[in-house]
Each structure stands twice: as structure tokens, then as C-alpha cells.
Scaffold this motif. Structure first.
Motif, PDB file in Angstrom:
ATOM      1  N   VAL A 103       0.870  -1.169   0.000  1.00  0.00           N
ATOM      2  CA  VAL A 103       0.000   0.000   0.000  1.00  0.00           C
ATOM      3  C   VAL A 103       0.907   1.218   0.000  1.00  0.00           C
ATOM      4  CG1 VAL A 103      -1.760   1.302   1.249  1.00  0.00           C
ATOM      5  CG2 VAL A 103      -1.887  -1.199   1.142  1.00  0.00           C
ATOM      6  N   GLU A 104       0.638   2.116  -0.947  1.00  0.00           N
ATOM      7  CA  GLU A 104       1.447   3.325  -1.115  1.00  0.00           C
ATOM      8  C   GLU A 104       0.584   4.553  -0.891  1.00  0.00           C
ATOM      9  OE1 GLU A 104       3.805   5.602  -4.729  1.00  0.00           O
ATOM     10  OE2 GLU A 104       3.516   3.441  -4.842  1.00  0.00           O
ATOM     11  N   ASP A 105       1.149   5.523  -0.181  1.00  0.00           N
ATOM     12  CA  ASP A 105       0.484   6.817  -0.035  1.00  0.00           C
ATOM     13  C   ASP A 105       1.537   7.905  -0.139  1.00  0.00           C
ATOM     14  OD1 ASP A 105       1.476   7.649   2.692  1.00  0.00           O
ATOM     15  OD2 ASP A 105       0.345   5.891   3.342  1.00  0.00           O
ATOM     16  N   ASN A 106       1.096   9.139  -0.207  1.00  0.00           N
ATOM     17  CA  ASN A 106       2.024  10.262  -0.383  1.00  0.00           C
ATOM     18  C   ASN A 106       2.361  10.990   0.907  1.00  0.00           C
ATOM     19  OD1 ASN A 106       2.452  10.009  -3.182  1.00  0.00           O
ATOM     20  ND2 ASN A 106       0.436  10.905  -3.558  1.00  0.00           N
ATOM     21  N   HIS A 107       2.017  10.403   2.041  1.00  0.00           N
ATOM     22  CA  HIS A 107       2.349  11.010   3.326  1.00  0.00           C
ATOM     23  C   HIS A 107       3.792  10.647   3.676  1.00  0.00           C
ATOM     24  CE1 HIS A 107       2.251  12.137   7.521  1.00  0.00           C
ATOM     25  NE2 HIS A 107       1.041  12.640   7.351  1.00  0.00           N
ATOM     26  N   PRO A 108       4.616  11.611   4.101  1.00  0.00           N
ATOM     27  CA  PRO A 108       6.028  11.323   4.351  1.00  0.00           C
ATOM     28  C   PRO A 108       6.304  10.557   5.641  1.00  0.00           C
ATOM     29  CG  PRO A 108       5.561  13.606   4.847  1.00  0.00           C
ATOM     30  CD  PRO A 108       4.307  13.034   4.227  1.00  0.00           C
ATOM     31  N   TYR A 109       5.346  10.490   6.559  1.00  0.00           N
ATOM     32  CA  TYR A 109       5.568   9.817   7.836  1.00  0.00           C
ATOM     33  C   TYR A 109       5.829   8.334   7.612  1.00  0.00           C
ATOM     34  CZ  TYR A 109       4.532   7.666  12.340  1.00  0.00           C
ATOM     35  OH  TYR A 109       4.590   6.911  13.476  1.00  0.00           O
ATOM     36  N   ARG A 110       6.918   7.853   8.154  1.00  0.00           N
ATOM     37  CA  ARG A 110       7.290   6.447   8.049  1.00  0.00           C
ATOM     38  C   ARG A 110       6.969   5.773   9.382  1.00  0.00           C
ATOM     39  NH1 ARG A 110      11.885   3.383   5.300  1.00  0.00           N
ATOM     40  NH2 ARG A 110      12.268   1.684   6.743  1.00  0.00           N
ATOM     41  N   PRO A 111       5.882   4.994   9.439  1.00  0.00           N
ATOM     42  CA  PRO A 111       5.478   4.401  10.713  1.00  0.00           C
ATOM     43  C   PRO A 111       6.451   3.322  11.167  1.00  0.00           C
ATOM     44  CG  PRO A 111       4.191   3.482   8.950  1.00  0.00           C
ATOM     45  CD  PRO A 111       5.026   4.576   8.346  1.00  0.00           C
ATOM     46  N   THR A 112       6.448   3.092  12.445  1.00  0.00           N
ATOM     47  CA  THR A 112       7.235   2.005  13.011  1.00  0.00           C
ATOM     48  C   THR A 112       6.287   1.129  13.819  1.00  0.00           C
ATOM     49  OG1 THR A 112       7.772   3.352  14.933  1.00  0.00           O
ATOM     50  CG2 THR A 112       9.384   3.320  13.144  1.00  0.00           C
ATOM     51  N   HIS A 144      10.605   4.552   1.449  1.00  0.00           N
ATOM     52  CA  HIS A 144      10.228   5.862   0.929  1.00  0.00           C
ATOM     53  C   HIS A 144      10.068   5.770  -0.581  1.00  0.00           C
ATOM     54  CE1 HIS A 144      10.551   8.231   4.554  1.00  0.00           C
ATOM     55  NE2 HIS A 144      11.682   7.613   4.844  1.00  0.00           N
ATOM     56  N   THR A 145       9.164   6.573  -1.130  1.00  0.00           N
ATOM     57  CA  THR A 145       8.988   6.615  -2.579  1.00  0.00           C
ATOM     58  C   THR A 145       9.722   7.836  -3.122  1.00  0.00           C
ATOM     59  OG1 THR A 145       6.974   7.946  -2.432  1.00  0.00           O
ATOM     60  CG2 THR A 145       6.716   5.536  -2.410  1.00  0.00           C
ATOM     61  N   ALA A 146       9.939   7.854  -4.410  1.00  0.00           N
ATOM     62  CA  ALA A 146      10.624   8.978  -5.053  1.00  0.00           C
ATOM     63  C   ALA A 146       9.844  10.279  -4.876  1.00  0.00           C
ATOM     64  CB  ALA A 146      10.840   8.698  -6.537  1.00  0.00           C
ATOM     65  N   SER A 147       8.520  10.180  -4.732  1.00  0.00           N
ATOM     66  CA  SER A 147       7.686  11.375  -4.580  1.00  0.00           C
ATOM     67  C   SER A 147       7.628  11.889  -3.144  1.00  0.00           C
ATOM     68  CB  SER A 147       6.268  11.080  -5.074  1.00  0.00           C
ATOM     69  OG  SER A 147       5.670  10.081  -4.266  1.00  0.00           O
ATOM     70  N   GLY A 148       8.328  11.221  -2.219  1.00  0.00           N
ATOM     71  CA  GLY A 148       8.347  11.663  -0.823  1.00  0.00           C
ATOM     72  C   GLY A 148       7.345  10.962   0.060  1.00  0.00           C
ATOM     73  N   GLY A 149       6.576  10.057  -0.482  1.00  0.00           N
ATOM     74  CA  GLY A 149       5.620   9.278   0.309  1.00  0.00           C
ATOM     75  C   GLY A 149       6.266   7.999   0.805  1.00  0.00           C
ATOM     76  N   LYS A 150       5.431   6.988   0.992  1.00  0.00           N
ATOM     77  CA  LYS A 150       5.949   5.712   1.470  1.00  0.00           C
ATOM     78  C   LYS A 150       5.141   4.573   0.873  1.00  0.00           C
ATOM     79  CE  LYS A 150       3.109   5.964   5.573  1.00  0.00           C
ATOM     80  NZ  LYS A 150       2.587   7.243   5.137  1.00  0.00           N
ATOM     81  N   VAL A 151       5.743   3.396   0.871  1.00  0.00           N
ATOM     82  CA  VAL A 151       5.069   2.164   0.509  1.00  0.00           C
ATOM     83  C   VAL A 151       5.392   1.148   1.595  1.00  0.00           C
ATOM     84  CG1 VAL A 151       6.952   1.365  -0.987  1.00  0.00           C
ATOM     85  CG2 VAL A 151       4.657   0.462  -1.300  1.00  0.00           C
ATOM     86  N   ILE A 152       4.347   0.506   2.083  1.00  0.00           N
ATOM     87  CA  ILE A 152       4.508  -0.555   3.074  1.00  0.00           C
ATOM     88  C   ILE A 152       4.122  -1.845   2.370  1.00  0.00           C
ATOM     89  CG2 ILE A 152       3.837  -1.449   5.331  1.00  0.00           C
ATOM     90  CD1 ILE A 152       2.971   1.413   6.067  1.00  0.00           C
TER      91      ILE A 152
END
Length: 164
Positions: A103-112, A144-152
Motif C-alpha cells: 500500500v502506497e500513499d504520499n504522506h512522508p511519515y514512516r510508521p514504526t 520511501h517513494t521517489a515522490s516523498g511518500g511511502k510504501v509498506i
């Protein structure tokens, strides 16, 4: 949800080598959806239907694990990223010996996946995802994605399905 199929997919870390010719069920499919509550069951149903339609040789336990993972990851994107990421993407990649959902979103927060207080009613989604993947012999990661978001993502091995 929009569906965009692609022929080649990423391998999970330490993934097996691809056979010389792709198997009929191998590929990558991507669904996009609004970051709203209704997208959780839609994503779960889309993944289940895709696995069935493509004839992926996946056992019931693995399907249940994948659907739980998809539900948790989409729920997290809806709850925690929707403000900065009104759209999310669900990707299913199937190889000869594994299936990976992300699941990918554009939010920069990287959860732990922090240890949650057992008295709390929430906050354990990523712990649950990690446990399901671990029990199946798979892996989970956040990138992190190239656009500054994240993918888990979570990758689970395909286990041979016993003939009925």
C-alpha cells in the motif's frame, strides 16, 4: 478502484529466482482508491478476486493472511495519511514462489511497529502485519517513494496447495 496490470514485478528481499518462462499467474496489478473507509473492504475484495481470477496457487491460510494485511495497511493509510494523501495505491505482485501486497500513499511519515500497550484498543496494526508475515515465513518493510511518500509491503511465500 482503477486496475493497471503489468507483466514484471518486484521481488521481495531475498526472493527466489524467476523461472525461464513466467507462470500464467505471475504479474503485477495496481489498484488506486480514495483514502476513505469504504476503500478498505474494496481493496480486500479486489485482492481476493484477483488471486482467484489469476489462478494463483495460494492456500486458504495465505489468502486470509494477505487479506488481513491488506485491510490493516489500507486502514492505516486512511486513518493516518488521508490528510496529505487523498489517494492510495494497492499493488499485488505475484512471482513463482511468493505474493507481495503493498500500500502506497504520499504522506512522508514512516510508521514504526512499536510495542503497543495491551490496554489500548488501537495502534497494533503493523505489529499484526509483521506477525502474520513472520508466521507465514514472509517479510514486511516500509520504504520511501521517489515522490516523498511511502510504501509498506508484505511478501508471503506461495506454498503448494494440496490436491483435493
Amino acid at each position: 478502484m482503477d486496475n493497471h496490470g503489468r507483466g514484471d514485478g518486484p521481488r521481495p528481499a531475498g526472493g527466489a529466482e524467476r523461472p525461464p518462462h513466467p507462470l500464467p499467474y505471475e504479474g503485477v496489478w495496481r489498484f488506486t482508491a480514495a483514502a476513505v473507509d469504504a476503500s478498505v473492504p474494496q481493496a480486500r475484495h479486489a485482492v481476493r478476486d484477483l488471486l482467484l481470477r489469476q489462478g494463483v496457487p495460494v492456500g486458504d491460510d495465505t489468502v486470509h493472511g494477505l487479506l488481513l494485511i491488506v485491510s490493516e495497511l489500507v486502514t492505516n493509510a486512511v486513518r493516518h495519511a488521508a490528510l496529505l494523501s487523498p489517494m492510495l495505491a494497492v499493488e499485488v505482485a505475484v512471482g513463482a514462489e511468493w505474493v507481495r501486497v503493498s500500500v502506497e500513499d504520499n504522506h512522508p511519515y514512516r510508521p514504526t511497529a512499536l510495542e503497543a500497550d495491551h490496554g489500548q484498543t488501537g495502534g497494533r496494526g503493523l505489529l499484526l502485519v509483521r506477525e502474520v508475515a513472520r508466521e507465514a515465513g514472509g517479510a514486511v518493510d516500509v520504504e520511501h517513494t521517489a515522490s516523498g511518500g511511502k510504501v509498506i509491503w508484505a511478501a508471503l511465500p506461495l506454498k503448494p496447495v494440496a490436491p483435493v
